[in-house]
Scaffold this motif. Structure first.
Motif, PDB file in Angstrom:
ATOM      1  N   ILE A 370      -0.569  39.161   5.609  1.00  0.00           N
ATOM      2  CA  ILE A 370      -1.349  40.159   5.994  1.00  0.00           C
ATOM      3  C   ILE A 370      -2.248  40.879   4.750  1.00  0.00           C
ATOM      4  CG2 ILE A 370      -1.826  42.173   7.129  1.00  0.00           C
ATOM      5  CD1 ILE A 370       0.594  41.215   9.095  1.00  0.00           C
ATOM      6  N   VAL A 371      -1.625  41.196   3.795  1.00  0.00           N
ATOM      7  CA  VAL A 371      -2.253  41.770   2.844  1.00  0.00           C
ATOM      8  C   VAL A 371      -2.828  40.996   1.673  1.00  0.00           C
ATOM      9  CG1 VAL A 371      -1.632  42.822   0.569  1.00  0.00           C
ATOM     10  CG2 VAL A 371      -0.152  43.371   2.255  1.00  0.00           C
ATOM     11  N   ALA A 372      -2.618  39.502   1.629  1.00  0.00           N
ATOM     12  CA  ALA A 372      -3.463  38.560   0.836  1.00  0.00           C
ATOM     13  C   ALA A 372      -4.621  38.369   1.836  1.00  0.00           C
ATOM     14  CB  ALA A 372      -2.611  37.467   0.737  1.00  0.00           C
ATOM     15  N   GLY A 373      -4.625  38.429   2.900  1.00  0.00           N
ATOM     16  CA  GLY A 373      -5.650  38.209   3.863  1.00  0.00           C
ATOM     17  C   GLY A 373      -6.719  39.365   3.645  1.00  0.00           C
ATOM     18  N   SER A 374      -6.335  40.563   3.695  1.00  0.00           N
ATOM     19  CA  SER A 374      -6.934  41.671   3.650  1.00  0.00           C
ATOM     20  C   SER A 374      -7.763  41.742   2.167  1.00  0.00           C
ATOM     21  CB  SER A 374      -6.289  42.877   3.920  1.00  0.00           C
ATOM     22  OG  SER A 374      -5.554  42.882   4.960  1.00  0.00           O
ATOM     23  N   SER A 375      -6.832  41.622   1.111  1.00  0.00           N
ATOM     24  CA  SER A 375      -7.555  41.294  -0.224  1.00  0.00           C
ATOM     25  C   SER A 375      -8.674  40.411  -0.358  1.00  0.00           C
ATOM     26  CB  SER A 375      -6.234  41.205  -1.417  1.00  0.00           C
ATOM     27  OG  SER A 375      -5.824  39.876  -1.145  1.00  0.00           O
ATOM     28  N   ALA A 421     -22.760  41.046   4.432  1.00  0.00           N
ATOM     29  CA  ALA A 421     -22.779  41.753   5.774  1.00  0.00           C
ATOM     30  C   ALA A 421     -22.252  40.894   6.743  1.00  0.00           C
ATOM     31  CB  ALA A 421     -23.794  42.754   5.819  1.00  0.00           C
ATOM     32  N   ILE A 422     -23.038  39.776   6.993  1.00  0.00           N
ATOM     33  CA  ILE A 422     -23.142  39.028   8.329  1.00  0.00           C
ATOM     34  C   ILE A 422     -21.624  38.211   7.991  1.00  0.00           C
ATOM     35  CG2 ILE A 422     -24.070  36.984   9.017  1.00  0.00           C
ATOM     36  CD1 ILE A 422     -26.785  38.042   8.326  1.00  0.00           C
ATOM     37  N   ILE A 423     -21.406  37.692   6.697  1.00  0.00           N
ATOM     38  CA  ILE A 423     -20.123  37.070   6.586  1.00  0.00           C
ATOM     39  C   ILE A 423     -19.001  37.814   7.108  1.00  0.00           C
ATOM     40  CG2 ILE A 423     -18.537  35.978   4.987  1.00  0.00           C
ATOM     41  CD1 ILE A 423     -20.775  34.205   5.376  1.00  0.00           C
ATOM     42  N   PHE A 424     -19.060  39.056   6.395  1.00  0.00           N
ATOM     43  CA  PHE A 424     -17.890  40.103   7.155  1.00  0.00           C
ATOM     44  C   PHE A 424     -17.855  40.250   8.553  1.00  0.00           C
ATOM     45  CE2 PHE A 424     -15.301  43.954   7.484  1.00  0.00           C
ATOM     46  CZ  PHE A 424     -14.424  43.817   6.457  1.00  0.00           C
ATOM     47  N   ILE A 425     -18.876  40.261   9.234  1.00  0.00           N
ATOM     48  CA  ILE A 425     -18.744  40.493  10.634  1.00  0.00           C
ATOM     49  C   ILE A 425     -18.537  39.359  11.328  1.00  0.00           C
ATOM     50  CG2 ILE A 425     -20.579  40.548  12.494  1.00  0.00           C
ATOM     51  CD1 ILE A 425     -22.144  42.298  10.645  1.00  0.00           C
ATOM     52  N   THR A 426     -18.745  37.910  10.733  1.00  0.00           N
ATOM     53  CA  THR A 426     -17.977  36.801  11.243  1.00  0.00           C
ATOM     54  C   THR A 426     -16.670  36.797  11.451  1.00  0.00           C
ATOM     55  OG1 THR A 426     -18.307  35.595   9.223  1.00  0.00           O
ATOM     56  CG2 THR A 426     -20.184  35.359  10.621  1.00  0.00           C
ATOM     57  N   LEU A 427     -15.801  37.341  10.591  1.00  0.00           N
ATOM     58  CA  LEU A 427     -14.427  37.456  10.396  1.00  0.00           C
ATOM     59  C   LEU A 427     -13.769  38.096  11.718  1.00  0.00           C
ATOM     60  CD1 LEU A 427     -13.817  38.864   6.737  1.00  0.00           C
ATOM     61  CD2 LEU A 427     -13.715  36.847   7.634  1.00  0.00           C
ATOM     62  N   PHE A 428     -14.486  38.795  12.710  1.00  0.00           N
ATOM     63  CA  PHE A 428     -14.263  39.419  13.691  1.00  0.00           C
ATOM     64  C   PHE A 428     -14.154  38.441  14.948  1.00  0.00           C
ATOM     65  CE2 PHE A 428     -15.073  43.022  10.992  1.00  0.00           C
ATOM     66  CZ  PHE A 428     -13.796  43.832  11.333  1.00  0.00           C
ATOM     67  N   PHE A 429     -15.061  37.321  14.670  1.00  0.00           N
ATOM     68  CA  PHE A 429     -15.088  36.485  15.626  1.00  0.00           C
ATOM     69  C   PHE A 429     -14.151  35.061  15.436  1.00  0.00           C
ATOM     70  CE2 PHE A 429     -19.276  38.409  15.335  1.00  0.00           C
ATOM     71  CZ  PHE A 429     -19.341  38.467  16.844  1.00  0.00           C
ATOM     72  N   ILE A 430     -13.262  35.231  14.432  1.00  0.00           N
ATOM     73  CA  ILE A 430     -12.364  34.126  13.976  1.00  0.00           C
ATOM     74  C   ILE A 430     -10.923  34.811  14.313  1.00  0.00           C
ATOM     75  CG2 ILE A 430     -11.428  32.588  12.410  1.00  0.00           C
ATOM     76  CD1 ILE A 430     -14.222  33.073  10.980  1.00  0.00           C
ATOM     77  N   PRO A 431     -10.020  34.501  15.201  1.00  0.00           N
ATOM     78  CA  PRO A 431      -8.702  35.203  15.499  1.00  0.00           C
ATOM     79  C   PRO A 431      -7.901  35.394  14.301  1.00  0.00           C
ATOM     80  CG  PRO A 431      -9.302  33.355  17.223  1.00  0.00           C
ATOM     81  CD  PRO A 431     -10.424  33.610  16.268  1.00  0.00           C
ATOM     82  N   GLN A 432      -7.889  34.199  13.470  1.00  0.00           N
ATOM     83  CA  GLN A 432      -6.905  34.313  12.466  1.00  0.00           C
ATOM     84  C   GLN A 432      -7.442  35.233  11.187  1.00  0.00           C
ATOM     85  OE1 GLN A 432      -8.258  31.776  13.425  1.00  0.00           O
ATOM     86  NE2 GLN A 432      -9.140  30.327  11.967  1.00  0.00           N
ATOM     87  N   ILE A 434      -9.132  38.306  11.947  1.00  0.00           N
ATOM     88  CA  ILE A 434      -9.578  39.745  12.330  1.00  0.00           C
ATOM     89  C   ILE A 434      -8.508  40.828  11.593  1.00  0.00           C
ATOM     90  CG2 ILE A 434      -9.127  41.258  14.312  1.00  0.00           C
ATOM     91  CD1 ILE A 434     -10.014  38.925  16.175  1.00  0.00           C
ATOM     92  N   ILE A 435      -7.193  40.300  11.642  1.00  0.00           N
ATOM     93  CA  ILE A 435      -6.343  41.088  10.899  1.00  0.00           C
ATOM     94  C   ILE A 435      -6.547  41.414   9.475  1.00  0.00           C
ATOM     95  CG2 ILE A 435      -3.864  41.532  10.019  1.00  0.00           C
ATOM     96  CD1 ILE A 435      -2.926  39.918  12.536  1.00  0.00           C
ATOM     97  N   GLY A 436      -6.828  40.457   8.660  1.00  0.00           N
ATOM     98  CA  GLY A 436      -7.540  40.756   7.270  1.00  0.00           C
ATOM     99  C   GLY A 436      -8.618  41.428   7.289  1.00  0.00           C
TER     100      GLY A 436
END
Length: 465
Positions: A370-375, A421-432, A434-436
């Motif tokens: 989780i931490v690595a994904g967030s970083s 900004a768009i790349i960051f937004i796309t993260l919320f469309f990918i289940p794995q 979202i947590i990061g």
């Protein structure tokens, strides 16, 4: 180059990195295990349109590097692009970005240390992971402590092994396609790329999810900027490295992906195994798995080497920005007799000792993920801040009208920021992812607030003195 000919910077660091060192560091930092092991995943998601994804990402990373390169050209004495964020966006944003980037580098380094132990256990399964991790961490930290030139030479040879492997794949694949070699999967041909072509073979979401994956494959290309402060001829190398490195990387990626899809029909590619291993096995090399394991081992070692180098420079920069009477400034903002920020490198390496400790228990694995994904997701925010700093640079008296300017700045600068900004937004469309992504936002809010309060207290304390 003889030591007497090496230029010494005002802070004691040495300008000992040649153009070939810098070029290889940039290429080696970007071409990693994502290509050798992960390309099967990206191709399986998008098919041949993965080439379009790499092209689009390549263009925007080139523009980002031109923005960073322009600032470095105006002041090549800086060891990290984060210094410009501090200068143009203020100490609070700079402090936040510096620590965020350092932690991101550290977690990436931990991932590489973990990968190294896995690759070594391919041959020596009975050696405990923690021993392998300690040996590689100690060895590469020592390489970084000796001199920047030694780091550069080590990185040159690490990167060269990767490049040879890619060129061997391209040459082997080109021969097979030209000769229309027969494999258990059919005939090797460039036509395999266009057979059953569809822009979104697994839907638009599969195509969109490939963008963050390729984004993280390019992550690390900014390492070239971290070497400029210790490059022999910075102004010449900045132009050459920024303009040529991305083109070379795209050629390597495009060449490898075209060959892979030309020999293995893209509908047969999965995330289960390395496309490199599959191609070499189809070409009649039974030892392909062992060869590619050696290549990815050197690739992970190369990345770890670069992460230690970069983390040391960033921690040194952070220490310099602290008040002169602080512990960080007095003990970490030091350059050794060898011309390297030894204290910052040692502290960064000690932080990485968390990895062998974690290998003794599996309880922390999920937390680390989780931490690595967030970083990793924080890198998008860091890159966007670098672009915003560049905009402030353009408005400052530091701006060089005849410098190494970003092309079509008025259009490309806001487009690049919008794209991140768009790349960051796309993260919320990918289940794995979202947590990061949520973790990255939480880190920005919480640590950003702490940083703001800390900087405010420092300013207040200085005002009272």
């Amino acid at each position: 180059m003889e030591k007497s000919q090496i230029t010494e910077n005002a802070d004691g660091t040495m300008r000992s990195l040649s153009n070939r060192n810098v070029q290889m560091i940039a290429i080696g930092g970007t071409i990693g295990t994502g290509l050798f092991l992960g390309s099967g995943t990206t191709i399986s998601k998008t098919g041949p349109s993965i080439l379009l994804v790499y092209l689009v990402l390549g263009i925007f990373f080139f523009l980002m590097m031109r923005a960073i390169g322009e600032m470095l050209y105006s002041d090549p004495s800086q060891h990290t692009f984060v210094a410009f964020i501090t200068r143009y966006l203020g100490p609070t944003v700079g402090h936040f970005t510096g620590w965020t980037y350092w932690l991101g580098l550290s977690f990436c380094a931990m991932a590489e240390i973990t990968a190294i132990s896995t690759y070594i256990q391919f041959w020596f399964p009975n050696i405990p992971s923690w021993i392998i991790q300690l040996v590689f961490l100690g060895t590469l930290a020592s390489v970084n402590l000796i001199a920047a030139k030694v780091f550069g030479e080590a990185e040159f040879w690490f990167a060269l092994i990767k490049i040879i492997a890619i060129l061997a794949l391209i040459a082997t694949g080109a021969f097979m396609m030209i000769s229309h070699s027969t494999t258990p999967l059919g005939h090797a041909s460039i036509q395999n790329i266009f057979h059953n072509f569809a822009l979104f073979p697994h839907g638009s979401l599969g195509f969109i999810s490939a963008f963050p994956m390729v984004f993280f494959a390019f992550q690390g290309i900014e390492f070239v900027s971290i070497t400029i402060g210790e490059a022999e001829t910075p102004h010449r190398i900045i132009k050459k490295a920024v303009n040529e490195t991305l083109l070379k990387i795209l050629i390597f990626y495009f060449g490898a992906l075209i060959v892979i899809m030309g020999i293995i029909p893209w509908t047969h590619l999965t995330a289960a195994s390395s496309p490199f291993v599959q191609v070499f096995k189809l070409a009649g090399f039974p030892a392909a798995a062992a060869i590619i394991n050696f290549v990815v081992l050197t690739s992970a070692s190369s990345s770890l080497n670069s992460f230690i180098f970069s983390a040391g420079r960033h921690l040194y920069q952070l220490a310099q920005e602290n008040p002169e009477n602080s512990w960080m400034h007095q003990h970490v903002a030091k350059i050794s007799k060898n011309g390297v920020p030894a204290a910052a490198i040692i502290l960064s390496a000690l932080f990485l000792l968390i990895t062998p400790l974690m290998s003794l228990t599996s309880a922390t694995a999920s937390v680390f993920t989780i931490v690595a994904g967030s970083s990793n997701d924080m890198y998008i925010i860091v890159y966007a801040l670098a672009m915003m700093a560049h905009r402030k640079y353009r408005e400052s008296t530091d701006f060089l009208p005849d410098g190494f300017k970003m092309p079509w700045y008025s259009i490309t600068s806001p487009l690049t920021i919008a794209f991140f900004a768009i790349i960051f937004i796309t993260l919320f469309f990918i289940p794995q992812d979202i947590i990061g992504a949520v973790g990255a936002i939480a880190w920005t809010v919480v640590f950003g607030g702490i940083t703001y309060l800390h900087q405010r207290s420092v300013v207040t304390a200085n005002a009272e003195q």
